[in-house]
Design an enzyme around this catalytic site. Sequence first.
Site, PDB file in Angstrom:
ATOM      1  N   ALA A  25       0.802  -1.217   0.000  1.00  0.00           N
ATOM      2  CA  ALA A  25       0.000   0.000   0.000  1.00  0.00           C
ATOM      3  C   ALA A  25       0.845   1.282   0.000  1.00  0.00           C
ATOM      4  CB  ALA A  25      -0.932  -0.020   1.202  1.00  0.00           C
ATOM      5  N   PRO A  34      -4.791   5.901   1.247  1.00  0.00           N
ATOM      6  CA  PRO A  34      -4.134   5.578   2.525  1.00  0.00           C
ATOM      7  C   PRO A  34      -3.724   4.107   2.602  1.00  0.00           C
ATOM      8  CG  PRO A  34      -6.510   5.846   2.839  1.00  0.00           C
ATOM      9  CD  PRO A  34      -6.215   6.213   1.408  1.00  0.00           C
ATOM     10  N   ASP A  35      -2.640   3.826   3.349  1.00  0.00           N
ATOM     11  CA  ASP A  35      -2.262   2.430   3.607  1.00  0.00           C
ATOM     12  C   ASP A  35      -3.004   1.950   4.855  1.00  0.00           C
ATOM     13  OD1 ASP A  35      -0.922   3.703   5.638  1.00  0.00           O
ATOM     14  OD2 ASP A  35       1.086   3.217   4.951  1.00  0.00           O
ATOM     15  N   PHE A  36      -2.620   0.802   5.390  1.00  0.00           N
ATOM     16  CA  PHE A  36      -3.228   0.308   6.628  1.00  0.00           C
ATOM     17  C   PHE A  36      -2.438   0.780   7.850  1.00  0.00           C
ATOM     18  CE2 PHE A  36      -5.491  -3.882   5.107  1.00  0.00           C
ATOM     19  CZ  PHE A  36      -6.526  -3.119   4.617  1.00  0.00           C
ATOM     20  N   ARG A  37      -1.091   0.515   7.806  1.00  0.00           N
ATOM     21  CA  ARG A  37      -0.302   0.622   9.036  1.00  0.00           C
ATOM     22  C   ARG A  37       0.612   1.842   9.107  1.00  0.00           C
ATOM     23  NH1 ARG A  37      -1.002  -4.355   7.397  1.00  0.00           N
ATOM     24  NH2 ARG A  37      -1.998  -5.809   8.833  1.00  0.00           N
ATOM     25  N   ASN A 105      -1.585  -4.871  -3.535  1.00  0.00           N
ATOM     26  CA  ASN A 105      -2.526  -3.768  -3.730  1.00  0.00           C
ATOM     27  C   ASN A 105      -3.710  -4.174  -4.589  1.00  0.00           C
ATOM     28  OD1 ASN A 105      -0.844  -2.296  -2.207  1.00  0.00           O
ATOM     29  ND2 ASN A 105       0.058  -1.116  -3.868  1.00  0.00           N
ATOM     30  N   ILE A 106      -4.811  -3.479  -4.345  1.00  0.00           N
ATOM     31  CA  ILE A 106      -6.052  -3.760  -5.069  1.00  0.00           C
ATOM     32  C   ILE A 106      -6.484  -2.536  -5.867  1.00  0.00           C
ATOM     33  CG2 ILE A 106      -6.856  -5.571  -3.501  1.00  0.00           C
ATOM     34  CD1 ILE A 106      -8.471  -3.428  -1.994  1.00  0.00           C
ATOM     35  N   ASP A 107      -5.579  -1.556  -5.982  1.00  0.00           N
ATOM     36  CA  ASP A 107      -5.968  -0.277  -6.585  1.00  0.00           C
ATOM     37  C   ASP A 107      -5.769  -0.206  -8.099  1.00  0.00           C
ATOM     38  OD1 ASP A 107      -3.159   0.104  -6.888  1.00  0.00           O
ATOM     39  OD2 ASP A 107      -3.021   1.239  -5.022  1.00  0.00           O
ATOM     40  N   HIS A 122      -3.927 -10.061  -3.904  1.00  0.00           N
ATOM     41  CA  HIS A 122      -5.198  -9.766  -3.221  1.00  0.00           C
ATOM     42  C   HIS A 122      -6.316  -9.403  -4.196  1.00  0.00           C
ATOM     43  CE1 HIS A 122      -2.881  -8.941   0.782  1.00  0.00           C
ATOM     44  NE2 HIS A 122      -2.869 -10.195   0.411  1.00  0.00           N
ATOM     45  N   CYS A 159     -27.134 -10.275  -6.520  1.00  0.00           N
ATOM     46  CA  CYS A 159     -26.983 -11.111  -7.705  1.00  0.00           C
ATOM     47  C   CYS A 159     -28.282 -11.140  -8.505  1.00  0.00           C
ATOM     48  CB  CYS A 159     -26.612 -12.529  -7.255  1.00  0.00           C
ATOM     49  SG  CYS A 159     -26.545 -13.716  -8.594  1.00  0.00           S
ATOM     50  N   CYS A 162     -29.659 -15.045  -8.281  1.00  0.00           N
ATOM     51  CA  CYS A 162     -30.215 -15.690  -7.069  1.00  0.00           C
ATOM     52  C   CYS A 162     -30.513 -14.707  -5.948  1.00  0.00           C
ATOM     53  CB  CYS A 162     -29.263 -16.785  -6.579  1.00  0.00           C
ATOM     54  SG  CYS A 162     -27.834 -16.134  -5.694  1.00  0.00           S
ATOM     55  N   SER A 199       4.747  -3.317   4.729  1.00  0.00           N
ATOM     56  CA  SER A 199       5.213  -3.572   6.099  1.00  0.00           C
ATOM     57  C   SER A 199       5.711  -5.009   6.249  1.00  0.00           C
ATOM     58  CB  SER A 199       4.065  -3.314   7.093  1.00  0.00           C
ATOM     59  OG  SER A 199       2.970  -4.166   6.803  1.00  0.00           O
TER      60      SER A 199
HETATM   61  P1  CNA Z   1       0.686  -1.788   5.238  1.00  0.00           P
HETATM   62  O1  CNA Z   1       0.795  -2.873   6.238  1.00  0.00           O
HETATM   63  O2  CNA Z   1      -0.296  -0.682   5.483  1.00  0.00           O
HETATM   64  O3  CNA Z   1       2.156  -1.181   5.079  1.00  0.00           O
HETATM   65  C1  CNA Z   1       2.430  -0.102   4.251  1.00  0.00           C
HETATM   66  C2  CNA Z   1       3.850   0.329   4.533  1.00  0.00           C
HETATM   67  O4  CNA Z   1       4.192   1.335   3.602  1.00  0.00           O
HETATM   68  C3  CNA Z   1       4.042   0.931   5.926  1.00  0.00           C
HETATM   69  O5  CNA Z   1       5.057   0.215   6.615  1.00  0.00           O
HETATM   70  C4  CNA Z   1       4.465   2.387   5.662  1.00  0.00           C
HETATM   71  O6  CNA Z   1       5.505   2.800   6.523  1.00  0.00           O
HETATM   72  C5  CNA Z   1       4.964   2.324   4.253  1.00  0.00           C
HETATM   73  N1  CNA Z   1       4.778   3.554   3.475  1.00  0.00           N
HETATM   74  C6  CNA Z   1       3.649   4.290   3.350  1.00  0.00           C
HETATM   75  N2  CNA Z   1       3.834   5.298   2.483  1.00  0.00           N
HETATM   76  C7  CNA Z   1       5.133   5.204   2.064  1.00  0.00           C
HETATM   77  C8  CNA Z   1       5.932   5.959   1.175  1.00  0.00           C
HETATM   78  N3  CNA Z   1       5.445   7.009   0.498  1.00  0.00           N
HETATM   79  N4  CNA Z   1       7.232   5.588   0.986  1.00  0.00           N
HETATM   80  C9  CNA Z   1       7.748   4.509   1.657  1.00  0.00           C
HETATM   81  N5  CNA Z   1       7.019   3.755   2.510  1.00  0.00           N
HETATM   82  C10 CNA Z   1       5.732   4.103   2.705  1.00  0.00           C
HETATM   83  O7  CNA Z   1       0.370  -2.335   3.787  1.00  0.00           O
HETATM   84  P2  CNA Z   1       0.848  -3.685   3.117  1.00  0.00           P
HETATM   85  O8  CNA Z   1       0.623  -3.501   1.672  1.00  0.00           O
HETATM   86  O9  CNA Z   1       2.151  -4.133   3.625  1.00  0.00           O
HETATM   87  O10 CNA Z   1      -0.234  -4.703   3.725  1.00  0.00           O
HETATM   88  C11 CNA Z   1      -1.013  -5.426   2.939  1.00  0.00           C
HETATM   89  C12 CNA Z   1      -2.484  -5.016   2.975  1.00  0.00           C
HETATM   90  C13 CNA Z   1      -2.753  -3.564   2.731  1.00  0.00           C
HETATM   91  C14 CNA Z   1      -3.150  -5.713   1.855  1.00  0.00           C
HETATM   92  O11 CNA Z   1      -4.223  -6.456   2.346  1.00  0.00           O
HETATM   93  C15 CNA Z   1      -3.652  -4.627   0.882  1.00  0.00           C
HETATM   94  O12 CNA Z   1      -4.743  -5.062   0.137  1.00  0.00           O
HETATM   95  C16 CNA Z   1      -3.968  -3.516   1.804  1.00  0.00           C
HETATM   96  N6  CNA Z   1      -4.155  -2.174   1.247  1.00  0.00           N
HETATM   97  C17 CNA Z   1      -4.003  -1.904  -0.081  1.00  0.00           C
HETATM   98  C18 CNA Z   1      -4.188  -0.616  -0.555  1.00  0.00           C
HETATM   99  C19 CNA Z   1      -4.032  -0.330  -2.023  1.00  0.00           C
HETATM  100  O13 CNA Z   1      -4.405  -1.157  -2.846  1.00  0.00           O
HETATM  101  N7  CNA Z   1      -3.471   0.837  -2.373  1.00  0.00           N
HETATM  102  C20 CNA Z   1      -4.505   0.416   0.342  1.00  0.00           C
HETATM  103  C21 CNA Z   1      -4.663   0.103   1.705  1.00  0.00           C
HETATM  104  C22 CNA Z   1      -4.471  -1.198   2.154  1.00  0.00           C
END
Ligand code: CNA
Length: 250
Positions: A25, A34-37, A105-107, A122, A159, A162, A199
């Site tokens: 993310a 936004p990301d998750f963590r 990512n799913i975007d 995903h 659906c 059904c 992450s």
């Molecule tokens: P996560 O666990 O949220 O980790 C994202 C990581 O990216 C974090 O450790 C941040 O510190 C780091 N980060 C954020 N922005 C930046 C940046 N600009 N430069 C460098 N590092 C950065 O997300 P993961 O993808 O590891 O976890 C997987 C989940 C998140 C999956 O289930 C995804 O489907 C899900 N997700 C996807 C999206 C998307 O499709 N864009 C958005 C939100 C969540």
Amino acid sequence: MILQGIDLLMDLIMKSKYIVSLTGAGISTSAGIPDFRGPNGLYSRTDIPSDRLFDIDYFKSNPSLFYNHFAELAELFDKAVPTNGHLFLKKLETLGKLKTIITQNIDGLHKKAGNSNIIELHGNFEKYYCIECNNEVLSDDPQYKIIAKAMKNKRIPKCRKCGGIMKPNVVFFGEYVRDLEKALTEIQKADLMITMGTSLTVYPASTLPSYLPDGSKLVIINEMETPFDSKAKVVLHEDIEKVVDKLKLI
Ligand code: CNA
């Protein structure tokens, strides 16, 4: 001269013939998604029960939670354009260096950037399916627009065969990821893996770097620490946009 950081990364890219990138993310945060963590991630919001939002058991008994909140994210996905991080990976593919992107990512932004070999662990929004009868609706089906409209209006799409609940083809917690075997096959051919914006805590991404063959190198570009930092040849705890800017490949 001992190379470090960006210089070492550039040197590794130049010497590699089979690069695989694992993205998360964080590669899309600068596109406004936004990301998750991360510090501004979905898990830091108190108005969304984010732990249940993508839980398959919860979805089956209470789909309105997902459909009430997901419209907001779906709109961001629609508007988003690829970041320099995505464009950097497109450039590496054009140069013949990058063979595969494995993304959580799913975007859909890697596709928008023009990369061709993408493993979407995903899933994606290119298809909806009924959780009762498995009826599929692909993006070129007129029904797809009706489903997308229902989702935008925070209604639960049903659906047409059904009356069951339609779910996007994205993987929720508690479901199997897609194409894991294919991802492992690619990793076992890699001489360099570059992880970007993940992450590395969500299974199976949390295990994938350990499948790299002996002698291949791992590079981690992520603002926060990851469990694989000690195993990587290069670790850059920096913004992806700044890193790719310094590499000057795009
Ligand atoms: P996560 O666990 O949220 O980790 C994202 C990581 O990216 C974090 O450790 C941040 O510190 C780091 N980060 C954020 N922005 C930046 C940046 N600009 N430069 C460098 N590092 C950065 O997300 P993961 O993808 O590891 O976890 C997987 C989940 C998140 C999956 O289930 C995804 O489907 C899900 N997700 C996807 C999206 C998307 O499709 N864009 C958005 C939100 C969540």
